[in-house]
Each structure stands twice: as C-alpha cells, then as structure tokens.
Design a protein around this motif. Structure first.
Motif, PDB file in Angstrom:
ATOM      1  N   GLN A 196       0.905  -1.345  -0.125  1.00  0.00           N
ATOM      2  CA  GLN A 196      -0.022   0.201   0.010  1.00  0.00           C
ATOM      3  C   GLN A 196       0.955   1.077   0.040  1.00  0.00           C
ATOM      4  O   GLN A 196       0.468   2.380  -0.681  1.00  0.00           O
ATOM      5  N   CYS A 197       1.976   1.358   0.739  1.00  0.00           N
ATOM      6  CA  CYS A 197       2.698   2.568   0.908  1.00  0.00           C
ATOM      7  C   CYS A 197       3.712   2.591  -0.466  1.00  0.00           C
ATOM      8  O   CYS A 197       4.204   3.833  -0.649  1.00  0.00           O
ATOM      9  N   ALA A 198       4.071   1.463  -0.943  1.00  0.00           N
ATOM     10  CA  ALA A 198       4.949   1.694  -2.202  1.00  0.00           C
ATOM     11  C   ALA A 198       4.406   2.445  -3.156  1.00  0.00           C
ATOM     12  O   ALA A 198       3.367   2.246  -3.536  1.00  0.00           O
ATOM     13  N   GLU A 199       5.407   3.113  -4.209  1.00  0.00           N
ATOM     14  CA  GLU A 199       4.796   3.551  -5.350  1.00  0.00           C
ATOM     15  C   GLU A 199       5.864   2.892  -6.617  1.00  0.00           C
ATOM     16  O   GLU A 199       5.369   2.855  -7.494  1.00  0.00           O
ATOM     17  N   ARG A 200       6.885   2.312  -6.154  1.00  0.00           N
ATOM     18  CA  ARG A 200       7.786   1.989  -6.843  1.00  0.00           C
ATOM     19  C   ARG A 200       8.152   0.399  -6.719  1.00  0.00           C
ATOM     20  O   ARG A 200       9.052   0.303  -5.590  1.00  0.00           O
ATOM     21  N   ALA A 201       7.918  -0.761  -7.266  1.00  0.00           N
ATOM     22  CA  ALA A 201       8.393  -1.960  -6.785  1.00  0.00           C
ATOM     23  C   ALA A 201       8.305  -2.681  -8.192  1.00  0.00           C
ATOM     24  O   ALA A 201       7.614  -2.686  -8.997  1.00  0.00           O
ATOM     25  N   THR A 202       9.250  -4.000  -8.325  1.00  0.00           N
ATOM     26  CA  THR A 202       8.872  -4.648  -9.175  1.00  0.00           C
ATOM     27  C   THR A 202       9.334  -6.295  -8.683  1.00  0.00           C
ATOM     28  O   THR A 202       9.432  -6.514  -7.616  1.00  0.00           O
ATOM     29  N   ALA A 203       9.198  -7.149  -9.668  1.00  0.00           N
ATOM     30  CA  ALA A 203       9.386  -8.565  -9.498  1.00  0.00           C
ATOM     31  C   ALA A 203      10.681  -9.147 -10.389  1.00  0.00           C
ATOM     32  O   ALA A 203      10.623  -8.650 -11.651  1.00  0.00           O
ATOM     33  N   ILE A 204      11.253 -10.243 -10.250  1.00  0.00           N
ATOM     34  CA  ILE A 204      12.407 -10.720 -10.965  1.00  0.00           C
ATOM     35  C   ILE A 204      11.806 -12.289 -11.126  1.00  0.00           C
ATOM     36  O   ILE A 204      11.264 -12.916 -10.208  1.00  0.00           O
ATOM     37  N   ASP A 205      11.920 -12.635 -12.095  1.00  0.00           N
ATOM     38  CA  ASP A 205      11.668 -14.205 -12.578  1.00  0.00           C
ATOM     39  C   ASP A 205      12.730 -15.251 -12.139  1.00  0.00           C
ATOM     40  O   ASP A 205      13.274 -15.651 -13.040  1.00  0.00           O
ATOM     41  N   GLU A 206      13.340 -15.130 -10.763  1.00  0.00           N
ATOM     42  CA  GLU A 206      14.447 -15.788 -10.392  1.00  0.00           C
ATOM     43  C   GLU A 206      14.040 -16.478  -9.230  1.00  0.00           C
ATOM     44  O   GLU A 206      13.563 -15.557  -8.212  1.00  0.00           O
ATOM     45  N   VAL A 207      14.705 -17.471  -8.654  1.00  0.00           N
ATOM     46  CA  VAL A 207      14.435 -18.081  -7.308  1.00  0.00           C
ATOM     47  C   VAL A 207      15.244 -17.622  -6.319  1.00  0.00           C
ATOM     48  O   VAL A 207      16.530 -17.499  -6.697  1.00  0.00           O
ATOM     49  N   VAL A 208      14.716 -16.882  -5.491  1.00  0.00           N
ATOM     50  CA  VAL A 208      15.474 -16.113  -4.261  1.00  0.00           C
ATOM     51  C   VAL A 208      15.279 -16.804  -3.007  1.00  0.00           C
ATOM     52  O   VAL A 208      15.939 -16.300  -2.097  1.00  0.00           O
ATOM     53  N   TYR A 209      14.479 -17.842  -2.805  1.00  0.00           N
ATOM     54  CA  TYR A 209      14.131 -18.391  -1.466  1.00  0.00           C
ATOM     55  C   TYR A 209      13.721 -19.813  -1.605  1.00  0.00           C
ATOM     56  O   TYR A 209      12.909 -20.278  -2.540  1.00  0.00           O
ATOM     57  N   CYS A 210      14.073 -20.664  -0.652  1.00  0.00           N
ATOM     58  CA  CYS A 210      13.842 -21.966  -0.421  1.00  0.00           C
ATOM     59  C   CYS A 210      13.300 -22.254   0.939  1.00  0.00           C
ATOM     60  O   CYS A 210      13.590 -22.079   1.864  1.00  0.00           O
ATOM     61  N   TYR A 211      11.906 -22.432   0.764  1.00  0.00           N
ATOM     62  CA  TYR A 211      10.961 -22.312   1.676  1.00  0.00           C
ATOM     63  C   TYR A 211      10.652 -23.968   2.127  1.00  0.00           C
ATOM     64  O   TYR A 211      10.195 -24.676   1.304  1.00  0.00           O
ATOM     65  N   GLU A 212      10.988 -24.532   3.394  1.00  0.00           N
ATOM     66  CA  GLU A 212      10.874 -25.880   3.703  1.00  0.00           C
ATOM     67  C   GLU A 212       9.999 -26.056   4.892  1.00  0.00           C
ATOM     68  O   GLU A 212      10.050 -25.201   5.884  1.00  0.00           O
ATOM     69  N   THR A 213       9.001 -27.092   4.764  1.00  0.00           N
ATOM     70  CA  THR A 213       7.961 -27.335   5.822  1.00  0.00           C
ATOM     71  C   THR A 213       8.209 -28.735   6.161  1.00  0.00           C
ATOM     72  O   THR A 213       8.120 -29.743   5.326  1.00  0.00           O
ATOM     73  N   ASN A 214       8.180 -29.106   7.563  1.00  0.00           N
ATOM     74  CA  ASN A 214       8.569 -30.608   7.836  1.00  0.00           C
ATOM     75  C   ASN A 214       7.494 -30.767   9.185  1.00  0.00           C
ATOM     76  O   ASN A 214       7.656 -30.867  10.117  1.00  0.00           O
ATOM     77  N   PHE A 215       6.147 -31.394   8.516  1.00  0.00           N
ATOM     78  CA  PHE A 215       5.029 -31.637   9.244  1.00  0.00           C
ATOM     79  C   PHE A 215       5.557 -32.845  10.277  1.00  0.00           C
ATOM     80  O   PHE A 215       4.909 -32.830  11.295  1.00  0.00           O
TER      81      PHE A 215
END
Length: 377
Positions: A196-215
């Motif tokens: 909501q606060c941002a005026e300029r932001a963007t996205a890149i099509d590159e993996v930058v995070y590895c999220y792991e869930t161990n139930f």
C-alpha cells in the motif's frame, strides 16, 4: 562498515538447523551483507551455535530477547540494521547463492522501494518431499516481472509471506513499516502495508528463497498449532478482509477466505476440542461480517460445511453435530446386519434440551424439515 543488505533472521529453538540458514547466507555472491540473528527466547542451545559462527564472521550480529513471536524479533532486527536494503530469512529455510545479488541489482537498477523474487518449496508430506515451484505464486510474479507491482494485492494474497522481498531501509523507516505483535499471520498484515505504501516496486523471475516445511517434525510447526497463534491468525485474516472489503474487491476477499483463512482453519482442526470451542467463537465473529451477503455463501459452506446463518446460531459442540448431520456419508449396505439410522429430529431436540442450541435454531430446523416433507409429497 557500509552494508548493501541486512538480512534479519528471527530464531526460536533452532539449534539443530540454524547453521543451514547461516551457511546459505555466508555463501552469497553479493558483498557487504550484514547478518542479524534475533533470538526469541530459545530454551535450547541456539544462541551458542550462533556465537560459534560469530568467531569466523564479524558481519554476524546476535541479539537476545524475551519470547514475543517472530514479528517482535524482526522489529528488533529492523531497528539494529545498517544495510541500504533489508531482507528476511526464517531460521529453518535457505537461499540460493545469487539470491541477494539478483534482488540487489534489480532494486538498484530501477531505484525500486522493494523487489520480489520467486520461491521454491519442499513439504515432507507433498510430492515425496521434493522441491517444487508453487505455480500459483510463480505465475503472478512472472506477470509483474519488469513491471510495477506496487499495489499488486493479488500478489499479496497469493504470496503473503515476507521472506522473498528485498526492501529499501529508508523507505521502510519513513513509512513506519514494523510488524504487529501477532504470533501468526503478522507477515500477511505487514505485506498489505508494504504494498500500500510503495509507489515503485518490481518482480524478478529468479528463485531467491527456498522454503521448507517439515510436518513430521513437531518443532517446525508446533508454534502455529496452539490456541493463541490460531486466534492471532484469525485476527490477521480479519484485517485482510476488512482491507479488501473497503476497496470493494469481492474477488480478493473470496481469495482471502479460500487462501489465508483456510490456512488458519487447517491449524484450527489440530486444536483440542476445548480450544476449538474458544477459537470457534472468534471464527464466528470474523464470518459474521458476511451475514446476508450471498456472494460469499458458496466459499463459506465449502470451508465450514454448514451455511453461515445456521453456523452463527450455534456453539461449537452443536456446530460439530449439525455438520455431521448434513454430511450424509455413503455407507455400503451389509446383508447380514441392519442398523436403523439415528433420527436427526431426536438428536436436535436432545441438543435443545441440554442447552446446546437455542430456540431460534429449533424453529429454523423444523421449518426446513416441514418444507422437505412437503416437497417429498
């Protein structure tokens, strides 16, 4: 020293796994990275593990706090950070080697207030525990690649977490972007304020995070399977809903029901019966907002297995009984045994006599029953 990026890692009882997260940060190709670990009152030897890493990494800073949840821990990190940009990493996850370099280059290249990247996930109970790309998130991020994603609330709903963002620190401080004290869902609400606060932001099509869930490892999920985090999650979802309701975006509000709210419900069902009874009253308060609004009937019935007008009349025990009565499970016929089905009318009357349901529900139930009989004739 001037840092390009400060990475903030909240930590709570992660002695056996914090090293993996730290190793992934220290392998980064981007130079001048400040690492801030905030211990959230761990009772194991997590702090000792981090202190061992400090011996070889002068850019690693450790702060200790009383247990207040991940949001409070991140706020400490934000106030202590010195980097031009800030990013977040959970203590049981990791990042690819070029993640911060790619996010930093994109942010600097377009003078953006924040940049979003792609995520890969691994869940021990899904896809044989293999890494996969969540396509619903990936497709939305691709749609914003090279474009302005500020006010892109469809991205917020699909990807309400905070860890695959890199945020300019001066922008964050100027807009007072700190986390709430909620134990669960604090990142969802934070993302709303961020976009909501941002005026300029963007996205890149590159993996930058590895999220792991161990139930299968209770330590990785137990904190969200208790009463207080579930109540916290309901409050966070309610903030989401009110935000989109004020915008008049029915589609996004339904997405909240079928996304973040369903996620909270999954944890609700793991509570004890006593705790579910408490949390159920808070769920009713949240869902009451949709009373007499037909556009929300189908998703609510899908999630709760009961229509909203009936659900709002009931305490938890009566809700469970009515949910079973409306389920109509198919039972294979047995030639050798004939069991008479229980009489739903008798069950409902017994619940009324025991004080489990009120007179309004009795009247509503028997009006529906007479209408059903008339249609049958």
């Amino acid at each position: 020293m001037e840092y390009n990026v400060s990475v903030i890692i909240p930590m709570y009882n992660r002695a056996n796994i914090i090293g993996r997260a730290l190793d992934s940060v220290f392998r980064q190709t981007l130079s001048a990275v400040e690492v801030i670990v905030v211990d959230d009152g761990s009772s194991d030897n997590s702090v000792e593990v981090v202190k061992c890493y400090q011996e070889n990494h002068p850019n690693l800073k450790l702060f200790e706090a009383d247990h207040g949840g991940p949001g409070a821990a991140r706020n400490i990190g934000i106030r202590q950070a010195a980097g031009k940009y800030i990013t977040f990493l959970d203590s049981d996850d990791g990042i690819p080697e070029r993640a911060y370099e790619l996010l930093f280059q994109a942010a600097e290249g377009g003078e953006y207030e924040f940049v979003v990247g792609q995520v890969v996930r691994k869940i021990d109970t899904v896809n044989q525990g293999k890494w996969f790309v969540p396509e619903n998130i990936a497709n939305i991020i691709r749609g914003y690649t090279g474009k302005n994603c500020a006010k892109g609330f469809d991205l917020v709903i699909a990807n309400p977490s905070i860890w695959n963002r890199m945020i300019r620190r001066d922008f964050l401080l100027k807009n007072d972007l700190f986390f709430s004290k909620e134990l669960f869902g604090e990142d969802m609400v934070y993302n709303l304020k961020l976009f909501q606060c941002a005026e300029r932001a963007t996205a890149i099509d590159e993996v930058v995070y590895c999220y792991e869930t161990n139930f299968q490892n209770a330590n990785s999920t137990v904190s969200t399977m208790a009463l207080e985090p579930v109540l916290s999650g309901i409050r966070s979802v309610n903030s989401y809903a009110l935000f989109f309701d004020a915008m008049g975006r029915i589609d996004w509000e339904i997405d909240v029901l079928m996304g973040p709210f369903e996620y909270v419900l999954q944890r609700f069902w793991h509570l004890s019966e006593e705790d579910r009874a408490i949390a159920f009253e808070e769920i009713k308060k949240y869902l009451k907002h949709y009373q007499n609004r037909r556009e929300y009937e189908i998703p609510i019935v899908h999630l709760m297995n009961l229509d909203l007008s009936t659900l709002l009349l009931l305490p938890y025990a009566a809700y469970e009984t009515c949910k079973r009565l409306t389920a109509h499970p198919a039972v294979p016929a047995r030639k050798t045994q004939h069991v008479m089905p229980s009489d739903p009318k008798a069950t409902v009357l017994t619940m009324y006599q025991n004080g489990q349901i009120g007179l309004r529900f009795i009247i509503k139930y028997f009006v529906a029953w007479f209408k059903y009989k008339i249609r049958r004739k």
